[in-house]
Design a protein around this motif. Sequence first.
Motif, PDB file in Angstrom:
ATOM      1  N   ASP A 195       0.972  -1.181  -0.131  1.00 44.63           N
ATOM      2  CA  ASP A 195      -0.428  -0.130  -0.348  1.00 44.63           C
ATOM      3  C   ASP A 195       0.631   1.420   0.182  1.00 44.63           C
ATOM      4  OD1 ASP A 195       1.234  -0.406   2.515  1.00 44.63           O
ATOM      5  OD2 ASP A 195      -0.747  -0.310   3.774  1.00 44.63           O
ATOM      6  N   ASP A 196       1.560   1.017  -0.952  1.00 44.66           N
ATOM      7  CA  ASP A 196       2.756   2.453  -0.676  1.00 44.66           C
ATOM      8  C   ASP A 196       2.449   3.195  -2.232  1.00 44.66           C
ATOM      9  OD1 ASP A 196       5.047   4.080  -0.990  1.00 44.66           O
ATOM     10  OD2 ASP A 196       6.472   2.685  -1.216  1.00 44.66           O
ATOM     11  N   PRO A 197       2.034   3.727  -1.991  1.00 49.07           N
ATOM     12  CA  PRO A 197       1.583   4.987  -2.615  1.00 49.07           C
ATOM     13  C   PRO A 197       2.413   5.276  -3.506  1.00 49.07           C
ATOM     14  CG  PRO A 197       0.862   6.307  -0.878  1.00 49.07           C
ATOM     15  CD  PRO A 197       1.757   5.308  -0.236  1.00 49.07           C
ATOM     16  N   ARG A 198       3.790   5.540  -3.306  1.00 51.87           N
ATOM     17  CA  ARG A 198       4.800   6.223  -3.573  1.00 51.87           C
ATOM     18  C   ARG A 198       5.292   5.518  -5.369  1.00 51.87           C
ATOM     19  NH1 ARG A 198       8.349   7.843   1.424  1.00 51.87           N
ATOM     20  NH2 ARG A 198       7.865   6.121   1.377  1.00 51.87           N
ATOM     21  N   ARG A 199       5.299   4.353  -4.368  1.00 52.67           N
ATOM     22  CA  ARG A 199       5.884   3.337  -5.447  1.00 52.67           C
ATOM     23  C   ARG A 199       4.378   1.900  -5.926  1.00 52.67           C
ATOM     24  NH1 ARG A 199      11.113   0.088  -4.208  1.00 52.67           N
ATOM     25  NH2 ARG A 199      10.023  -0.521  -2.452  1.00 52.67           N
ATOM     26  N   PRO A 200       3.647   2.036  -6.495  1.00 53.10           N
ATOM     27  CA  PRO A 200       2.586   1.705  -7.447  1.00 53.10           C
ATOM     28  C   PRO A 200       2.831  -0.032  -7.625  1.00 53.10           C
ATOM     29  CG  PRO A 200       2.308   3.359  -8.420  1.00 53.10           C
ATOM     30  CD  PRO A 200       3.170   3.622  -7.275  1.00 53.10           C
ATOM     31  N   LEU A 201       2.258  -0.682  -7.157  1.00 58.50           N
ATOM     32  CA  LEU A 201       2.738  -2.205  -7.712  1.00 58.50           C
ATOM     33  C   LEU A 201       2.564  -2.769  -9.062  1.00 58.50           C
ATOM     34  CD1 LEU A 201       1.931  -4.505  -4.103  1.00 58.50           C
ATOM     35  CD2 LEU A 201       3.801  -3.052  -5.050  1.00 58.50           C
ATOM     36  N   THR A 202       2.265  -1.817  -9.468  1.00 56.14           N
ATOM     37  CA  THR A 202       1.789  -2.085 -11.156  1.00 56.14           C
ATOM     38  C   THR A 202       2.028  -0.679 -12.002  1.00 56.14           C
ATOM     39  OG1 THR A 202       0.532  -2.874 -12.817  1.00 56.14           O
ATOM     40  CG2 THR A 202      -0.202  -2.153 -10.992  1.00 56.14           C
ATOM     41  N   VAL A 203       2.715  -0.883 -13.394  1.00 56.26           N
ATOM     42  CA  VAL A 203       2.704   0.270 -14.287  1.00 56.26           C
ATOM     43  C   VAL A 203       1.985  -0.256 -15.110  1.00 56.26           C
ATOM     44  CG1 VAL A 203       5.209   1.082 -13.473  1.00 56.26           C
ATOM     45  CG2 VAL A 203       4.544  -0.953 -15.275  1.00 56.26           C
ATOM     46  N   THR A 204       1.481  -0.939 -15.184  1.00 54.28           N
ATOM     47  CA  THR A 204      -0.095  -1.804 -16.969  1.00 54.28           C
ATOM     48  C   THR A 204      -1.350  -2.105 -16.069  1.00 54.28           C
ATOM     49  OG1 THR A 204       1.532  -3.345 -17.289  1.00 54.28           O
ATOM     50  CG2 THR A 204      -0.801  -3.966 -17.723  1.00 54.28           C
ATOM     51  N   GLY A 205      -1.877  -2.255 -14.588  1.00 57.83           N
ATOM     52  CA  GLY A 205      -2.869  -2.462 -13.986  1.00 57.83           C
ATOM     53  C   GLY A 205      -3.955  -3.368 -13.467  1.00 57.83           C
ATOM     54  N   GLY A 206      -2.908  -5.263 -13.384  1.00 58.60           N
ATOM     55  CA  GLY A 206      -3.139  -6.476 -13.530  1.00 58.60           C
ATOM     56  C   GLY A 206      -4.017  -7.048 -14.553  1.00 58.60           C
ATOM     57  N   LEU A 207      -4.237  -7.871 -14.096  1.00 57.60           N
ATOM     58  CA  LEU A 207      -4.923  -8.875 -14.727  1.00 57.60           C
ATOM     59  C   LEU A 207      -7.153  -8.806 -15.129  1.00 57.60           C
ATOM     60  CD1 LEU A 207      -2.583 -10.471 -14.861  1.00 57.60           C
ATOM     61  CD2 LEU A 207      -3.792 -12.248 -15.658  1.00 57.60           C
ATOM     62  N   THR A 208      -6.929  -7.967 -14.350  1.00 55.99           N
ATOM     63  CA  THR A 208      -8.482  -7.817 -14.464  1.00 55.99           C
ATOM     64  C   THR A 208      -8.654  -6.530 -15.147  1.00 55.99           C
ATOM     65  OG1 THR A 208      -9.155  -8.316 -12.018  1.00 55.99           O
ATOM     66  CG2 THR A 208     -10.437  -7.444 -12.796  1.00 55.99           C
ATOM     67  N   PHE A 209      -8.466  -6.246 -14.077  1.00 55.29           N
ATOM     68  CA  PHE A 209      -8.101  -4.444 -15.549  1.00 55.29           C
ATOM     69  C   PHE A 209      -7.252  -3.677 -16.755  1.00 55.29           C
ATOM     70  CE2 PHE A 209      -9.088  -4.072 -11.255  1.00 55.29           C
ATOM     71  CZ  PHE A 209     -10.274  -3.648 -10.965  1.00 55.29           C
ATOM     72  N   ALA A 210      -6.304  -4.514 -16.966  1.00 54.09           N
ATOM     73  CA  ALA A 210      -5.266  -4.040 -18.138  1.00 54.09           C
ATOM     74  C   ALA A 210      -5.672  -5.781 -19.506  1.00 54.09           C
ATOM     75  CB  ALA A 210      -3.942  -4.182 -18.134  1.00 54.09           C
ATOM     76  N   GLY A 211      -6.085  -6.584 -18.495  1.00 50.68           N
ATOM     77  CA  GLY A 211      -6.161  -7.992 -19.072  1.00 50.68           C
ATOM     78  C   GLY A 211      -5.252  -9.098 -19.173  1.00 50.68           C
ATOM     79  N   GLY A 212      -6.135 -10.324 -18.824  1.00 53.63           N
ATOM     80  CA  GLY A 212      -4.591 -11.438 -18.393  1.00 53.63           C
ATOM     81  C   GLY A 212      -5.012 -11.898 -20.045  1.00 53.63           C
ATOM     82  N   PRO A 213      -4.073 -11.715 -21.020  1.00 55.40           N
ATOM     83  CA  PRO A 213      -4.537 -11.990 -22.413  1.00 55.40           C
ATOM     84  C   PRO A 213      -3.607 -13.667 -22.089  1.00 55.40           C
ATOM     85  CG  PRO A 213      -1.853 -10.396 -21.929  1.00 55.40           C
ATOM     86  CD  PRO A 213      -3.745 -10.463 -20.451  1.00 55.40           C
ATOM     87  N   GLY A 214      -4.366 -14.934 -21.507  1.00 53.10           N
ATOM     88  CA  GLY A 214      -4.144 -15.501 -21.948  1.00 53.10           C
ATOM     89  C   GLY A 214      -2.672 -15.414 -21.154  1.00 53.10           C
ATOM     90  N   ASN A 215      -1.297 -16.717 -21.244  1.00 53.45           N
ATOM     91  CA  ASN A 215      -0.360 -16.249 -21.434  1.00 53.45           C
ATOM     92  C   ASN A 215       0.662 -14.664 -21.115  1.00 53.45           C
ATOM     93  OD1 ASN A 215      -0.197 -18.483 -20.984  1.00 53.45           O
ATOM     94  ND2 ASN A 215       0.931 -18.984 -23.178  1.00 53.45           N
ATOM     95  N   ASN A 216      -0.096 -14.093 -21.778  1.00 56.51           N
ATOM     96  CA  ASN A 216       1.203 -12.737 -22.092  1.00 56.51           C
ATOM     97  C   ASN A 216       1.128 -11.444 -21.475  1.00 56.51           C
ATOM     98  OD1 ASN A 216       3.113 -11.823 -24.284  1.00 56.51           O
ATOM     99  ND2 ASN A 216       1.626 -10.600 -25.185  1.00 56.51           N
ATOM    100  N   TYR A 217       0.304 -11.651 -20.127  1.00 49.79           N
ATOM    101  CA  TYR A 217       0.480 -10.046 -19.392  1.00 49.79           C
ATOM    102  C   TYR A 217       1.793  -9.573 -19.264  1.00 49.79           C
ATOM    103  CZ  TYR A 217       0.184  -7.022 -15.566  1.00 49.79           C
ATOM    104  OH  TYR A 217       0.005  -6.075 -14.289  1.00 49.79           O
ATOM    105  N   ALA A 218       2.628 -10.190 -19.004  1.00 51.97           N
ATOM    106  CA  ALA A 218       3.869  -9.477 -18.924  1.00 51.97           C
ATOM    107  C   ALA A 218       4.542  -9.464 -19.796  1.00 51.97           C
ATOM    108  CB  ALA A 218       5.399 -10.530 -17.732  1.00 51.97           C
ATOM    109  N   GLY A 219       4.382  -9.638 -21.307  1.00 52.34           N
ATOM    110  CA  GLY A 219       4.806  -9.180 -22.303  1.00 52.34           C
ATOM    111  C   GLY A 219       4.420  -7.635 -21.899  1.00 52.34           C
TER     112      GLY A 219
END
Length: 916
Positions: free
Chosen positions: A526-550
């Motif tokens: 819960d550190d507001p200065r350093r979020p745990l994602t720059v993408t948004g996670g597989l719920t919201f950015a989308g969980g594209p099968g195997n390729n989220y980390a791409g």
Amino acid sequence: MSMRFGRRAVPAAPPAVQPPRRLNRPWTLSAVLPAPPERVLAYLATPARMADWLVMHTGWPGTPPDTLTEGGRFAQRVKLMGTPVEVRWTVRGLSSRSVWLDGTGPMGIEVGLYLSLAPDGTGTRVQLDGGVQGGPTDGPLGPMVARSLTDALRTSLRRLTRADLPAAAPMRRAATGKIVHRRTGRRIDPSTPVIVGAGQHRGRSTDPGSGDPVGLAGHALRDAAGDTREVSGLLTAADTVGWVASVSWQYPDGAALLAERLGARPARTVQTGLFGGDGPLRLFNDVAASIARGETRIALLAGAEAAATAAAAERAGTPLNWPRQPEGTAPTRVLGTDREPNSAAETAAGLVAPLHVYALIESALRRRDGLGVAEHRKKITELWSRLSETAAGNPYAWLRESRTPAELATADAGNRWVCAPYTKLLTANLQVNLASGLILCTAEAAREAGIPQQNWVFPHAGAHATDEWYVTERADLTASPALRAVGRAVLGHSGLTIDDIGYLDLYACFPAAVQIAAAELGLPIDDPRRPLTVTGGLTFAGGPGNNYAGHSLANLHHRLRHEPGGYGLATAVGWYLTKHAATVLSTDPPVSPFRDIDADVRLRRPTRRAVASAEEPGVLEAYTVTYRRDGTPEAGIVTEILGDGTRVVRATEPLDGDPFDHPPVPLPPPGEPPVLVEWHGPVTVIRLNRPAVRNAIDLATARALERAVDDFEADPDARVAVLTGNGPIFCAGRDRKAAARGEFPVTEGCGLLGLAGRRPGKPLIAAVEGAALAGGFELALAADLIVAAEDALFGLPEIERGLVAAAGGVLRLARGLPRATALELALTGEPMPARRLHDLGLINRVTPVGKAYETARDLAASIAGHPQPAVLAARRIVDEQSDWSTAEAFEHLSEIAAQVLGSASSDLRKADRERS
């Protein structure tokens, strides 16, 4: 094209430079190329082009020359008889029609290569004269080396005739010395891998004609080329194309299709395993390491899903006419592991999907933290709300809407219950059309392409590791030893701490995965200065099968480019917190050359035995409830821990309320592992650890033994292993009680007993005290050498129960003993003492009681002290010679002995480094 091989062949045209001497084993080959001599010479005299036509070429140990110059010297890595070696060349002569190279290889081998050009009609006749002599080539190995070289050069000339020489003008520069990184002032190796372009694509249309996964990936890579700010032809110049396997449409070789659409002609295509969110980072790290080794120059990496389109087509009953490839199509290489993800006990309990497993883990986290239902829901919805805020600012996210914790906690038509404690908006969203693409190349290629250094992002380190494969056999559902090891590996190699990382993208399929990753890496959630994602996670950015980390890599590349000097870390997960990978990136050059680290090596994984039922009650560890689409409870799944540490996993009726005790009752510890592993320098000790049952092998022990052997083989510092047992007995064979309940010690990779079906590729010594009976004798026979105490007994009593030793015991006895003795052991079931078997040559050394392990350790250390390639070659000759005829024996001997050349080449390089 004409080609000849012989001692006194007459050349088609006299070479412009005559060799000073004829070597002992000569050759002459020629071919006609449809290009003028000056164009051919410019191509052949450019070392950077060698990878395009010379099939032996594998890379450069140092910096290759820009072009060949008379008197110049350079070193080159080549494959000789399938073995990597190093050749040091001197350019003895050079003219407008000829090149004359003299080379020295390992162990005193000399090679001459004389290349001459002559006009031939509208083309050019290229002639290769040369030969080899010295060192082992003057003996029985010589014909094999000469034939291998000639075959490789013949294939190279064929490849040369197909090269597009008019379009293949020499590159502006080859890798010539260090490159100065202007912002930091550091001097970097030209083969340093850099990301120079990253692209993403979001396909909103669900029309089947709007794009299959490869088509979407093509859009992403073209965007990546535009991202370089220099549309430079990098796409068509790629020598390697990598593809993250698509779940929505499976291609045998997606990278080949992608290359075809982009106009590339790669030498290699690489694809990840069918299932695993760790795939993008495994692929990226593997290719980056290939670039650092000089094996790859320009690589395209991509992954995509068109699951939204596939789902829409299925609902409409519309067939998908997406590309198919001919039967037998395959990539050059496949990365990763594909195995059945669930054990029999898990399947019986209904614990069969990621949603179920992560929900179960989530409840274990709640129990561990001592939180009530409402407190825990607040924690995970606040975490997921922060991810949605990041996705709202991501132009490529599938759901670009910020959600409040209250919205995420409220179950309604758009956010129904799916598996407690998760509603739909707390789970991965797979129905997306998303693609990502990266252009990864050497720093030298980036400079040649004119890509500004401010666009360069450097991989610093990558790593991968695997937790205990079946979730319910892990000691602690709330921990990940593998992820902890991966984090330590990449940070340690980069010379960083987690506090140095400014940008993060933790794999965020379910809240449980993020919480465990953050804990293992030492991060607050819960550190507001350093979020745990720059993408948004597989719920919201989308969980594209195997390729989220791409997408994680693409977003980190973008962020880091706009903050010079910053560091980013991405993690990725396959299956149920099972397969892990991580990568560290920065716009600063790495202090140490990039490495793809196997963090599995020497990783301790405590385990539990898992069963589907038990008579006694246990302590409730975790639970979940599955729901129907109408929101009504369907079934429950629970895990309990028994007093001896065993985990019970079973299906139940849906649970009401909060079944956890508050405060929670401590969970019984997992107990002693069935196999212990110790490391003593180059000697690995694998110790059976079930003395209470005479080290009998059940399924858990067999799996642990297989894992220990696999880790030993993968460990680059491990040379020899010793297999022994705790307590007075080496091993009594198969665990009969486990067999009575239907549990048999058979593993996927090694068969019976976790070892007997596949010997390790490195030497294994069995140290036997007491007795090695039944399967225990078969384990000892699976070793290369046996050391036994003088009171040790060996036998195969299976015959007394109407059975036959099925793990190779009878077969190996027949090969290692006189027929009469082998039959006596196999037919009577009576044991024999160590001394008699030593006299017959089956046992190597007999020691006083209690000294077998110590003696085996000393023997292992002695073997480990010799150069490993020589040890492995000698072992292979001993193992394989019985299958050779007299006529072919020396030919096979030469082939195997040639592999030792690789180690000699390495020794030469090491000596050079020490002298300099």
